[in-house]
Design a protein around this motif. Structure first.
Motif, mmCIF file in Angstrom:
data_model
loop_
_atom_site.group_PDB
_atom_site.id
_atom_site.type_symbol
_atom_site.label_atom_id
_atom_site.label_comp_id
_atom_site.label_asym_id
_atom_site.label_seq_id
_atom_site.Cartn_x
_atom_site.Cartn_y
_atom_site.Cartn_z
ATOM 1 N N GLY A 1 -31.123 146.321 83.254
ATOM 2 C CA GLY A 1 -31.960 145.130 83.278
ATOM 3 C C GLY A 1 -32.090 144.426 81.939
ATOM 4 N N ARG A 2 -31.258 144.798 80.972
ATOM 5 C CA ARG A 2 -31.354 144.191 79.645
ATOM 6 C C ARG A 2 -30.583 142.892 79.543
ATOM 7 N N VAL A 3 -29.485 142.773 80.297
ATOM 8 C CA VAL A 3 -28.662 141.565 80.256
ATOM 9 C C VAL A 3 -28.156 141.259 81.663
ATOM 10 N N ARG A 4 -27.575 140.084 81.801
ATOM 11 C CA ARG A 4 -26.829 139.706 83.000
ATOM 12 C C ARG A 4 -25.401 139.421 82.533
ATOM 13 N N THR A 5 -24.436 140.022 83.203
ATOM 14 C CA THR A 5 -23.068 139.903 82.689
ATOM 15 C C THR A 5 -22.039 139.936 83.808
ATOM 16 N N ALA A 6 -20.889 139.358 83.530
ATOM 17 C CA ALA A 6 -19.732 139.407 84.437
ATOM 18 C C ALA A 6 -18.487 139.331 83.575
ATOM 19 N N GLU A 7 -17.364 139.721 84.161
ATOM 20 C CA GLU A 7 -16.107 139.729 83.413
ATOM 21 C C GLU A 7 -14.999 139.133 84.278
ATOM 22 N N ALA A 8 -14.156 138.313 83.661
ATOM 23 C CA ALA A 8 -12.981 137.734 84.333
ATOM 24 C C ALA A 8 -11.740 138.403 83.777
ATOM 25 N N ARG A 9 -10.994 139.077 84.640
ATOM 26 C CA ARG A 9 -9.804 139.807 84.204
ATOM 27 C C ARG A 9 -8.551 139.085 84.656
ATOM 28 N N SER A 10 -7.696 138.777 83.710
ATOM 29 C CA SER A 10 -6.478 138.037 84.017
ATOM 30 C C SER A 10 -5.267 138.807 83.533
ATOM 31 N N SER A 11 -4.124 138.463 84.101
ATOM 32 C CA SER A 11 -2.860 139.020 83.645
ATOM 33 C C SER A 11 -2.348 138.169 82.489
ATOM 34 N N ASP A 12 -1.080 138.324 82.140
ATOM 35 C CA ASP A 12 -0.514 137.596 81.009
ATOM 36 C C ASP A 12 -0.667 136.095 81.204
ATOM 37 N N SER B 1 -22.454 142.806 69.172
ATOM 38 C CA SER B 1 -23.205 141.614 68.793
ATOM 39 C C SER B 1 -23.408 140.684 69.979
ATOM 40 N N LEU B 2 -22.383 140.517 70.787
ATOM 41 C CA LEU B 2 -22.505 139.659 71.965
ATOM 42 C C LEU B 2 -23.543 140.215 72.936
ATOM 43 N N LEU B 3 -23.557 141.526 73.127
ATOM 44 C CA LEU B 3 -24.565 142.134 73.998
ATOM 45 C C LEU B 3 -25.975 141.928 73.441
ATOM 46 N N ARG B 4 -26.142 142.154 72.140
ATOM 47 C CA ARG B 4 -27.464 141.967 71.530
ATOM 48 C C ARG B 4 -27.907 140.513 71.654
ATOM 49 N N THR B 5 -26.975 139.606 71.461
ATOM 50 C CA THR B 5 -27.313 138.185 71.527
ATOM 51 C C THR B 5 -27.781 137.785 72.923
ATOM 52 N N THR B 6 -27.097 138.270 73.948
ATOM 53 C CA THR B 6 -27.513 137.925 75.300
ATOM 54 C C THR B 6 -28.857 138.564 75.640
ATOM 55 N N GLU B 7 -29.122 139.730 75.093
ATOM 56 C CA GLU B 7 -30.412 140.371 75.336
ATOM 57 C C GLU B 7 -31.534 139.583 74.676
ATOM 58 N N VAL B 8 -31.290 139.072 73.487
ATOM 59 C CA VAL B 8 -32.296 138.308 72.754
ATOM 60 C C VAL B 8 -32.523 136.941 73.370
#
Length: 316
Positions: A149-160, A91-98
């Motif tokens: 090219g459908r979305v723009r995305t990034a991810e933040a990875r953290s430890s505990d 859903s989050l992916l579809r939302t960012t695409e829309v």
């Protein structure tokens, strides 16, 4: 680069989502905090809305015109992840695409599996547990959409996580820390003397903000900058010293007992699946995030003092 007075939509009002909302509002952005309950916060400039984020049509209506959509959701305890995460992530992916919003996700290090050396954003994903495999699939799906090219995305990875706003039920260190500050013997589930990275909640929020506004971040995952690693025993000792409490008394629960408990308690079975993170050094290196975006970890002593004060108070 983002400007002020943009709309930023955050899914999830846990410690990270709440900290991020306050940070974005203080920077002058319009902030919408989306949860199932629509529970409000005390932060001026934050609009709380009730929405089922796994319903992309409903979420898209709330995110229309947003510059950034932040995934700070927690769909529930470990046993429901396989059921709850896939439709929410889709859903989050579809939302960012829309909507055209940038999708920035708060994630973890589970996808890396056993850490034979400090983890960086270039470390290959090699999960050893189904939860890590699930988070890896979520990122791979988002990255494929980005490359197409459908979305723009990034991810933040953290430890505990560590920090004053961390609830008692959120992670082992919160339970261990509160037991220490209450003067109780701490029953730890794994070795308490291996170096381990701990990530301050405010530093996760700072990284998410940076990734959302800087196009250099998009199309990659980034490690949240954290302080030098500390063993579980050292963290508990730091908390005790800050609170003026007695040093921790640590007792390790034998692994066979934990495995036996996991046969009848689903949550304990899932916790067993991530204890490899404490069976040896588990260290993350976020220096590239610092050098690229200028995000630095909060001073450890500040984190410890604030956390000890919060965890020593009523309702600990």
């Amino acid at each position: 680069m983002s400007s002020t007075d943009e709309l930023h939509v955050i899914v999830g009002a846990g410690p990270v989502g709440t900290a991020l909302a306050a940070r974005l509002a203080a920077a002058g952005h319009r902030v919408r905090l989306a949860t199932r309950s629509g529970r409000s916060t005390d932060t001026p400039g934050v609009d709380a809305v009730a929405v089922d984020a796994s319903d992309s049509a409903a979420l898209s209506a709330q995110a229309a015109g947003a510059a950034v959509l932040y995934n700070c959701a927690n769909p529930g305890p470990y046993p429901v992840w396989e059921e709850k995460w896939p439709p929410l992530a889709a859903s989050l992916l579809r939302t960012t695409e829309v909507t055209g919003a940038v999708l920035v996700t708060a994630s973890n290090l589970y996808g890396y599996g056993v850490a034979h050396e400090p983890m960086t954003r270039h470390t290959p994903l090699d999960p050893v547990d189904h939860k890590g495999a699930l988070r890896a699939r979520m990122w791979e799906d988002a990255l494929a959409a980005h490359r197409a090219g459908r979305v723009r995305t990034a991810e933040a990875r953290s430890s505990d996580y560590i920090g004053p706003s961390l609830p008692a039920e959120s992670g082992l260190i919160a339970r261990y820390g509160r037991a220490t500050l209450a003067g109780r013997t701490v029953a730890v589930f794994s070795d308490s003397d291996h170096p381990h990275t701990w990530t301050a909640i405010d530093d996760v929020a700072a990284t998410l903000e940076a990734l959302g506004r800087d196009e250099r971040a998009w199309g990659s995952a980034w490690i949240v900058p954290s302080n030098p690693p500390r063993t579980v025993r050292e963290v508990l000792s730091d908390l005790a010293e800050a609170a003026g409490a007695t040093l921790p008394r640590v007792r390790r629960v034998p692994r066979p007992i934990l495995r036996a408990g996991g046969l009848v308690v689903p949550l304990l079975r899932e916790v067993n699946g991530v204890l490899y993170q404490f069976d040896g050094p588990f260290v993350a290196d976020g220096s590239e995030t610092t050098s690229t975006f200028g995000v630095s970890p909060t001073q450890w002593q500040t984190v410890i003092e604030q956390t000890a004060q919060a965890w020593s108070g009523p309702g600990r």
